[in-house]
Enzyme design. Structure first.
Site, PDB file in Angstrom:
ATOM      1  N   ASP A  60    -124.583  48.417  67.026  1.00 32.11           N
ATOM      2  CA  ASP A  60    -124.520  47.123  66.343  1.00 32.11           C
ATOM      3  C   ASP A  60    -125.672  47.073  65.342  1.00 32.11           C
ATOM      4  O   ASP A  60    -126.844  47.196  65.730  1.00 32.11           O
ATOM      5  CB  ASP A  60    -124.676  46.024  67.406  1.00 32.11           C
ATOM      6  CG  ASP A  60    -124.562  44.633  66.814  1.00 32.11           C
ATOM      7  OD1 ASP A  60    -124.792  44.458  65.601  1.00 32.11           O
ATOM      8  OD2 ASP A  60    -124.255  43.715  67.590  1.00 32.11           O
TER       9      ASP A  60
ATOM     10  N   ASP B 208    -120.630  41.028  58.144  1.00 37.25           N
ATOM     11  CA  ASP B 208    -121.237  39.893  57.433  1.00 37.25           C
ATOM     12  C   ASP B 208    -121.406  38.707  58.406  1.00 37.25           C
ATOM     13  O   ASP B 208    -122.503  38.118  58.516  1.00 37.25           O
ATOM     14  CB  ASP B 208    -120.297  39.517  56.267  1.00 37.25           C
ATOM     15  CG  ASP B 208    -120.949  38.648  55.209  1.00 37.25           C
ATOM     16  OD1 ASP B 208    -122.126  38.316  55.359  1.00 37.25           O
ATOM     17  OD2 ASP B 208    -120.250  38.298  54.236  1.00 37.25           O
TER      18      ASP B 208
ATOM     19  N   SER C 229    -117.242  48.590  53.076  1.00 37.73           N
ATOM     20  CA  SER C 229    -115.841  48.573  52.573  1.00 37.73           C
ATOM     21  C   SER C 229    -114.799  49.171  53.520  1.00 37.73           C
ATOM     22  O   SER C 229    -113.622  49.191  53.180  1.00 37.73           O
ATOM     23  CB  SER C 229    -115.707  49.272  51.200  1.00 37.73           C
ATOM     24  OG  SER C 229    -116.228  48.466  50.171  1.00 37.73           O
TER      25      SER C 229
ATOM     26  N   TYR D  38    -112.040  45.510  53.534  1.00 40.57           N
ATOM     27  CA  TYR D  38    -111.803  46.000  52.171  1.00 40.57           C
ATOM     28  C   TYR D  38    -111.002  47.308  52.136  1.00 40.57           C
ATOM     29  O   TYR D  38    -110.732  47.842  51.047  1.00 40.57           O
ATOM     30  CB  TYR D  38    -113.120  46.127  51.405  1.00 40.57           C
ATOM     31  CG  TYR D  38    -113.684  44.793  50.931  1.00 40.57           C
ATOM     32  CD1 TYR D  38    -112.992  43.595  51.135  1.00 40.57           C
ATOM     33  CD2 TYR D  38    -114.907  44.721  50.272  1.00 40.57           C
ATOM     34  CE1 TYR D  38    -113.509  42.379  50.703  1.00 40.57           C
ATOM     35  CE2 TYR D  38    -115.423  43.504  49.821  1.00 40.57           C
ATOM     36  CZ  TYR D  38    -114.725  42.336  50.038  1.00 40.57           C
ATOM     37  OH  TYR D  38    -115.234  41.138  49.602  1.00 40.57           O
TER      38      TYR D  38
HETATM   39  N1  AR6 Z   1    -122.543  46.368  63.369  1.00 45.42           N
HETATM   40  C1  AR6 Z   1    -122.082  47.442  62.685  1.00 45.42           C
HETATM   41  N2  AR6 Z   1    -120.853  47.505  62.134  1.00 45.42           N
HETATM   42  C2  AR6 Z   1    -120.051  46.418  62.287  1.00 45.42           C
HETATM   43  C3  AR6 Z   1    -120.450  45.251  62.983  1.00 45.42           C
HETATM   44  C4  AR6 Z   1    -121.767  45.259  63.531  1.00 45.42           C
HETATM   45  N3  AR6 Z   1    -122.247  44.204  64.187  1.00 45.42           N
HETATM   46  N4  AR6 Z   1    -119.427  44.349  62.954  1.00 45.42           N
HETATM   47  C5  AR6 Z   1    -118.406  44.946  62.284  1.00 45.42           C
HETATM   48  N5  AR6 Z   1    -118.770  46.191  61.898  1.00 45.42           N
HETATM   49  P1  AR6 Z   1    -116.219  44.671  57.243  1.00 45.42           P
HETATM   50  P2  AR6 Z   1    -115.934  45.349  54.377  1.00 45.42           P
HETATM   51  C6  AR6 Z   1    -118.000  47.205  61.149  1.00 45.42           C
HETATM   52  O1  AR6 Z   1    -114.839  44.126  57.254  1.00 45.42           O
HETATM   53  O2  AR6 Z   1    -114.772  46.224  54.612  1.00 45.42           O
HETATM   54  C7  AR6 Z   1    -116.387  40.229  55.206  1.00 45.42           C
HETATM   55  O3  AR6 Z   1    -115.625  39.115  55.509  1.00 45.42           O
HETATM   56  C8  AR6 Z   1    -116.503  47.063  61.101  1.00 45.42           C
HETATM   57  O4  AR6 Z   1    -115.930  47.516  62.337  1.00 45.42           O
HETATM   58  O5  AR6 Z   1    -117.290  43.904  57.902  1.00 45.42           O
HETATM   59  O6  AR6 Z   1    -117.000  45.807  53.411  1.00 45.42           O
HETATM   60  C9  AR6 Z   1    -117.263  40.058  53.962  1.00 45.42           C
HETATM   61  O7  AR6 Z   1    -117.632  38.705  53.789  1.00 45.42           O
HETATM   62  C10 AR6 Z   1    -116.140  47.985  59.942  1.00 45.42           C
HETATM   63  O8  AR6 Z   1    -116.055  49.343  60.384  1.00 45.42           O
HETATM   64  O9  AR6 Z   1    -116.752  44.954  55.713  1.00 45.42           O
HETATM   65  C11 AR6 Z   1    -116.385  40.533  52.864  1.00 45.42           C
HETATM   66  O10 AR6 Z   1    -115.546  39.510  52.374  1.00 45.42           O
HETATM   67  C12 AR6 Z   1    -117.363  47.866  59.013  1.00 45.42           C
HETATM   68  O11 AR6 Z   1    -118.359  47.154  59.789  1.00 45.42           O
HETATM   69  C13 AR6 Z   1    -115.564  41.619  53.513  1.00 45.42           C
HETATM   70  O12 AR6 Z   1    -115.515  41.314  54.894  1.00 45.42           O
HETATM   71  C14 AR6 Z   1    -117.137  47.105  57.732  1.00 45.42           C
HETATM   72  O13 AR6 Z   1    -116.134  46.110  57.898  1.00 45.42           O
HETATM   73  C15 AR6 Z   1    -116.212  42.977  53.375  1.00 45.42           C
HETATM   74  O14 AR6 Z   1    -115.362  43.954  53.881  1.00 45.42           O
END
Ligand code: AR6
Length: 181
Positions: free
Chosen positions: A17, A41, A128, A132
């Protein structure tokens, strides 16, 4: 955990995490309006508290947010890191809208800003690869190669990639294996 030394510095890939990492800066996979959201986020704003959004609000007022491929720093609030570096990754739409370049830029800019702030260590999530929809293997290659290039020029000593699930961890760990250094 997997790691590779580069000129006395290190890139690490681990499963975990990102909000629990003891590093100087953690990177947030934000959106260009810096409005918060789900995924990593949401986790960072929840764990860090309202101070982070207050600073995001100010940045939005002053400069409209954070264009895709760019990055901005705020406090990390209650987190153990000193800074959260918010970067807006590209939404994957097939690969012909500059997604690769923009994802590389997210990593370059985040590392540059961490260096400017005097950070020694920083941690990235998989930018992403969630909402994304960027293909994870392709994202991992770009993320790790860009980090290796930038680390050589930076005062940072460690760049860490923290993947939440084991499948993403395996893919980033393979990308680190493939790195020719
Ligand atoms: N620690 C590490 N990785 C994590 C955690 C955590 N606590 N929680 C989730 N992940 P995403 P994006 C992983 O969707 O694709 C948001 O709403 C998750 O499993 O968070 O860049 C923003 O506001 C995945 O593998 O980011 C934007 O609108 C990775 O983090 C949008 O999503 C990234 O998933 C950004 O989308």
């Amino acid at each position: 955990m997997k790691e590779k030394a580069i000129d006395g510095k290190v890139i690490r890939v681990l499963q975990g995490d990102i909000t629990e990492q003891e590093v100087d800066a953690i990177v947030n996979a934000a959106n260009s309006k810096l409005l918060g959201g789900g995924g990593v986020d949401g986790a960072i704003h929840r764990a860090g508290g309202g101070e982070i959004m207050k600073e995001c609000d100010l940045i939005r007022k002053e400069q409209g947010g954070c264009p895709t491929g760019q990055a901005v720093a705020t406090t990390a609030g209650k987190l153990s890191a000193d800074y959260v570096i918010h970067t807006a990754g590209p939404v994957w739409t097939g690969g012909d809208r500059g997604e690769d370049y923009l994802l590389g830029s997210c990593h370059r800019e985040s590392i540059r800003i961490a260096g400017e702030k005097g950070c020694i260590s920083m941690a990235f999530p998989g930018i992403s690869i969630g909402a994304y929809r960027f293909p994870t293997e392709r994202a991992a290659g770009i993320a790790i190669e860009t980090a290796a290039e930038e680390l050589e020029k930076s005062s940072l000593e460690e760049v860490r990639f923290v993947l939440f699930d084991s499948k993403s961890y395996d893919i980033y760990a393979q990308a680190l294996d493939k790195l020719e250094k």
